[in-house]
Write an enzyme that holds these catalytic residues in place. Structure first.
Site, PDB file in Angstrom:
ATOM      1  N   ALA A  24      39.871  48.790  41.683  1.00 12.16           N
ATOM      2  CA  ALA A  24      38.846  48.924  40.649  1.00 12.16           C
ATOM      3  C   ALA A  24      39.379  48.684  39.235  1.00 12.16           C
ATOM      4  O   ALA A  24      38.652  48.185  38.375  1.00 12.16           O
ATOM      5  CB  ALA A  24      38.205  50.306  40.731  1.00 12.16           C
ATOM      6  N   PHE A  35      34.244  54.269  39.922  1.00 12.40           N
ATOM      7  CA  PHE A  35      33.396  55.424  40.216  1.00 12.40           C
ATOM      8  C   PHE A  35      34.179  56.730  40.261  1.00 12.40           C
ATOM      9  O   PHE A  35      33.601  57.794  40.269  1.00 12.40           O
ATOM     10  CB  PHE A  35      32.543  55.219  41.467  1.00 12.40           C
ATOM     11  N   ASP A 104      32.891  43.241  43.893  1.00 10.93           N
ATOM     12  CA  ASP A 104      32.170  42.599  42.783  1.00 10.93           C
ATOM     13  C   ASP A 104      32.245  41.073  42.765  1.00 10.93           C
ATOM     14  O   ASP A 104      31.598  40.437  41.951  1.00 10.93           O
ATOM     15  CB  ASP A 104      32.674  43.159  41.443  1.00 10.93           C
ATOM     16  N   HIS A 119      36.715  45.951  51.478  1.00  7.38           N
ATOM     17  CA  HIS A 119      35.574  46.877  51.424  1.00  7.38           C
ATOM     18  C   HIS A 119      34.248  46.115  51.438  1.00  7.38           C
ATOM     19  O   HIS A 119      33.225  46.627  51.001  1.00  7.38           O
ATOM     20  CB  HIS A 119      35.659  47.776  50.189  1.00  7.38           C
ATOM     21  N   CYS A 127      20.429  42.529  58.230  1.00 12.55           N
ATOM     22  CA  CYS A 127      19.668  43.530  58.967  1.00 12.55           C
ATOM     23  C   CYS A 127      20.555  44.098  60.084  1.00 12.55           C
ATOM     24  O   CYS A 127      21.098  43.338  60.889  1.00 12.55           O
ATOM     25  CB  CYS A 127      18.420  42.901  59.580  1.00 12.55           C
ATOM     26  N   SER A 193      44.941  49.192  41.343  1.00  7.76           N
ATOM     27  CA  SER A 193      44.638  50.091  42.458  1.00  7.76           C
ATOM     28  C   SER A 193      45.575  51.281  42.399  1.00  7.76           C
ATOM     29  O   SER A 193      46.789  51.113  42.233  1.00  7.76           O
ATOM     30  CB  SER A 193      44.815  49.395  43.807  1.00  7.76           C
ATOM     31  N   SER A 194      45.016  52.473  42.537  1.00  5.24           N
ATOM     32  CA  SER A 194      45.854  53.668  42.550  1.00  5.24           C
ATOM     33  C   SER A 194      46.425  53.926  43.940  1.00  5.24           C
ATOM     34  O   SER A 194      47.154  54.887  44.160  1.00  5.24           O
ATOM     35  CB  SER A 194      45.052  54.875  42.061  1.00  5.24           C
TER      36      SER A 194
HETATM   37 ZN   LIG Z   1      15.810  42.562  61.257  1.00  3.19          ZN
END
Ligand SMILES: [Zn+2]
Length: 249
Positions: A24, A35, A104, A119, A127, A193-194
């Protein structure tokens, strides 16, 4: 242990297989809040709760009230000089792989290729019931047209972005690629990065165990600080631009 951009440039120049790992901290200089730090959306919502698989399944309206503005926020920021430098190092063949914890897409937008996104990322909507995929533009259009703000698949189930949620399985392919990159690396450069989140936190150990060297560029402390060849506590953008300048000298 060295702490200068020149030392980092020398370490990279001497590497035969350098790998970059980012978190981050590289994107905070683009204006994206970490965050784990204070600020914005993250003070309104508990990310561990709202960005979770449970909330996505049980309360998709709450999930999308949190997630939808975040997509706009991430779309409104640009790569910074650190992202640009990483892409340039990859173009020059000095960096062989880029691994990121960020969702991002700023590395890709800066020109990096084959970025390993451990991530997940905001690349498309999917879906979970029928596996239909849509573009992020389509997903946002569906969310904005819905009374409850929930983007839905043609089958009726709520759509999910490619971001890995708390409580969701990590993307096996990306994790495997990250470990393969670490196994092949003789230098790993960690930026922003930590190194507190597994399995990424294990990657520097993989490099060190095989005799490789570690460089860390973060403003905060990490558990690997004492095992670095180069350790720089500075902002990522100016430092990485200084690395490029040193490589050109
Ligand atoms: Zn679907």
């Amino acid at each position: 242990m060295s702490d200068s951009p020149q030392a980092l440039a020398a370490l990279l120049a001497g590497a035969s297989h350098a790998v970059v790992l980012t978190g981050a901290g590289i994107s905070t200089e683009s204006g994206i809040p970490d965050f784990r730090s204070a600020g914005g959306l993250w003070e309104t919502y508990d990310p561990m709760k709202v960005a979770s698989m449970n909330t996505f399944m049980d309360d998709p309206a709450l999930f999308w009230r949190f997630h939808r503005p975040r997509i706009d926020m991430l779309g409104a920021v640009d790569p910074n000089p650190a992202h640009d430098a990483v892409a340039e190092l990859q173009r020059r063949g000095i960096v062989k792989a880029v691994i990121t914890q960020n969702i991002d897409r700023l590395h890709t937008r800066a020109g990096a290729v084959d970025v390993i996104e451990v991530h997940g990322s905001l690349d498309r909507g999917r879906c979970l019931r029928c596996d239909h995929t849509v573009s992020m533009d389509e997903l946002c259009a569906r969310a904005d047209a819905a009374d409850d703000g929930v983007p839905r698949c043609d089958c009726g189930f709520q759509l999910k972005s490619g971001v890995v949620l708390f409580g969701e399985q990590m993307p096996i392919e990306a994790i495997g690629a990250a470990f393969d990159a670490a196994e092949a690396a003789d230098v790993m450069l960690v930026i922003g990065s930590s190194l507190q989140v597994t399995p990424v936190s294990q990657l520097p150990g993989v490099v060190l165990a095989r005799g490789g060297a570690l460089a860390i560029l973060t403003e905060s402390e990490t558990d690997y600080d004492h095992r670095c060849s180069v350790r720089i506590h500075e902002k990522a953008g100016p430092t990485m631009q200084a690395v490029l300048t040193a490589l050109d000298a």
